[in-house]
Design a protein around this motif. Structure first.
Motif, short mmCIF file in Angstrom:
data_model
loop_
_atom_site.label_atom_id
_atom_site.label_comp_id
_atom_site.label_asym_id
_atom_site.label_seq_id
_atom_site.Cartn_x
_atom_site.Cartn_y
_atom_site.Cartn_z
N ASN A 70 0.74 -1.72 0.24
CA ASN A 70 -0.35 -0.15 -0.70
C ASN A 70 1.18 1.23 -0.10
O ASN A 70 1.23 1.38 1.18
CB ASN A 70 -0.99 0.24 0.67
CG ASN A 70 -2.08 0.93 1.39
OD1 ASN A 70 -1.15 2.04 0.52
ND2 ASN A 70 -2.88 0.67 1.95
N PRO A 71 1.39 1.93 -1.61
CA PRO A 71 1.67 3.47 -0.89
C PRO A 71 1.22 3.79 -0.18
O PRO A 71 2.24 5.85 0.20
CB PRO A 71 1.59 3.83 -2.41
CG PRO A 71 0.34 2.65 -2.71
CD PRO A 71 -0.13 2.29 -2.39
N ARG A 72 0.85 4.00 0.57
CA ARG A 72 -0.34 5.14 1.31
C ARG A 72 0.72 4.62 3.06
O ARG A 72 -0.10 5.98 3.76
CB ARG A 72 -1.66 6.03 0.66
CG ARG A 72 -1.44 6.47 -0.05
CD ARG A 72 -3.33 6.89 -1.04
NE ARG A 72 -3.40 7.93 -0.16
CZ ARG A 72 -4.79 8.66 0.37
NH1 ARG A 72 -5.54 8.38 0.04
NH2 ARG A 72 -4.11 9.46 0.94
N TYR A 73 0.32 3.33 2.88
CA TYR A 73 0.11 3.08 5.08
C TYR A 73 0.21 1.45 4.92
O TYR A 73 0.11 1.36 3.84
CB TYR A 73 -1.18 3.10 5.15
CG TYR A 73 -2.82 3.52 4.82
CD1 TYR A 73 -2.89 5.08 5.92
CD2 TYR A 73 -3.52 3.68 3.79
CE1 TYR A 73 -3.45 5.69 6.29
CE2 TYR A 73 -4.01 5.09 3.71
CZ TYR A 73 -4.38 6.26 4.50
OH TYR A 73 -5.09 6.99 4.40
N LEU A 74 1.56 1.70 5.59
CA LEU A 74 1.86 0.98 6.11
C LEU A 74 2.78 -0.22 5.10
O LEU A 74 3.17 -1.23 4.59
CB LEU A 74 0.90 -0.81 6.73
CG LEU A 74 0.37 -0.44 7.55
CD1 LEU A 74 -0.17 -1.42 8.10
CD2 LEU A 74 1.44 0.26 8.97
N VAL A 75 3.78 1.07 4.36
CA VAL A 75 4.57 0.83 3.43
C VAL A 75 5.24 0.04 2.89
O VAL A 75 5.66 -0.44 2.82
CB VAL A 75 4.97 2.97 2.62
CG1 VAL A 75 3.99 3.75 2.49
CG2 VAL A 75 5.66 3.39 3.72
N ASP A 76 5.56 -0.21 4.49
CA ASP A 76 7.17 -1.22 4.25
C ASP A 76 6.10 -2.52 4.67
O ASP A 76 7.15 -3.94 3.91
CB ASP A 76 7.96 -0.68 5.79
CG ASP A 76 9.06 0.25 4.99
OD1 ASP A 76 8.82 0.23 3.96
OD2 ASP A 76 9.53 1.02 6.37
N TYR A 77 5.14 -2.80 4.91
CA TYR A 77 4.66 -3.82 4.50
C TYR A 77 4.47 -5.02 3.14
O TYR A 77 3.19 -4.33 2.79
CB TYR A 77 3.21 -3.92 5.73
CG TYR A 77 2.01 -5.54 5.51
CD1 TYR A 77 2.74 -6.83 6.59
CD2 TYR A 77 0.60 -5.37 5.15
CE1 TYR A 77 2.32 -7.50 6.48
CE2 TYR A 77 0.45 -6.29 5.92
CZ TYR A 77 0.42 -7.49 6.17
OH TYR A 77 0.16 -8.42 6.65
#
Length: 163
Positions: free
Chosen positions: A45-52
């Motif tokens: 997800n490029p907006r939230y939790l981007v490292d997940y």
């Protein structure tokens, strides 16, 4: 089992990863084309939790009817301020007996309804709507951290669907 996850914020993203472990496919509904493209192209997800990194069986769309098509269960993870309007739009595409889980917390100011009650008022058949709550954070869920949650529902079978 195919799961429709309506919402692509941090909580929706974290739960998509959890649901993917037990589902054949998780289809996330995203409000933003950019978010859907990031989930589909990079499994992030490029907006939230981007490292997940989301599992490969998670896909995204900005089309509610497409997200709900063929869903065996539905999870709503939409901000409380938008939940009623999204449920109203989605109601046309939700079969009468499909189990629904509410992740949204809060009370609707105008009506005094809990978020699970808002969903039921828009889609009908309130006995098939369950609510998840607990002391947890999306970031901790993604890292596999310690967390707790309960699912409450009128019908025990509905609660078991989302266990």
């Amino acid at each position: 089992m195919n799961v429709a996850l309506i919402g692509s914020g941090s909580w929706g993203t974290a739960v998509a990863g959890l649901a993917a472990a037990r589902a054949e496919r998780v289809t996330m509904w995203a409000h933003s084309e950019q978010t859907a493209a990031g989930i589909n192209g990079e499994h992030r997800n490029p907006r939230y939790l981007v490292d997940y990194e989301l599992p490969g069986n998670v896909v995204a769309t900005t089309d509610l009817s497409q997200a709900l098509d063929g869903a065996d269960s539905i999870i709503f993870a939409v901000p409380s301020t938008h939940l009623r309007s999204v449920c109203h739009q989605a109601a046309l595409f939700i079969a009468a007996g499909t189990p629904v889980l509410c992740l949204t917390k809060g009370i609707e100011p105008e009506s005094g309804l809990l978020m699970s009650e808002v969903i039921a008022s828009e889609i009908g058949n309130e006995s098939r709507v369950a609510a998840l709550s607990g002391p947890n954070h999306a970031e901790e869920i993604c890292r596999g951290g310690l967390s707790a949650a309960v699912i409450a529902s009128e019908d025990p079978q509905i609660g078991e669907t989302f266990k």
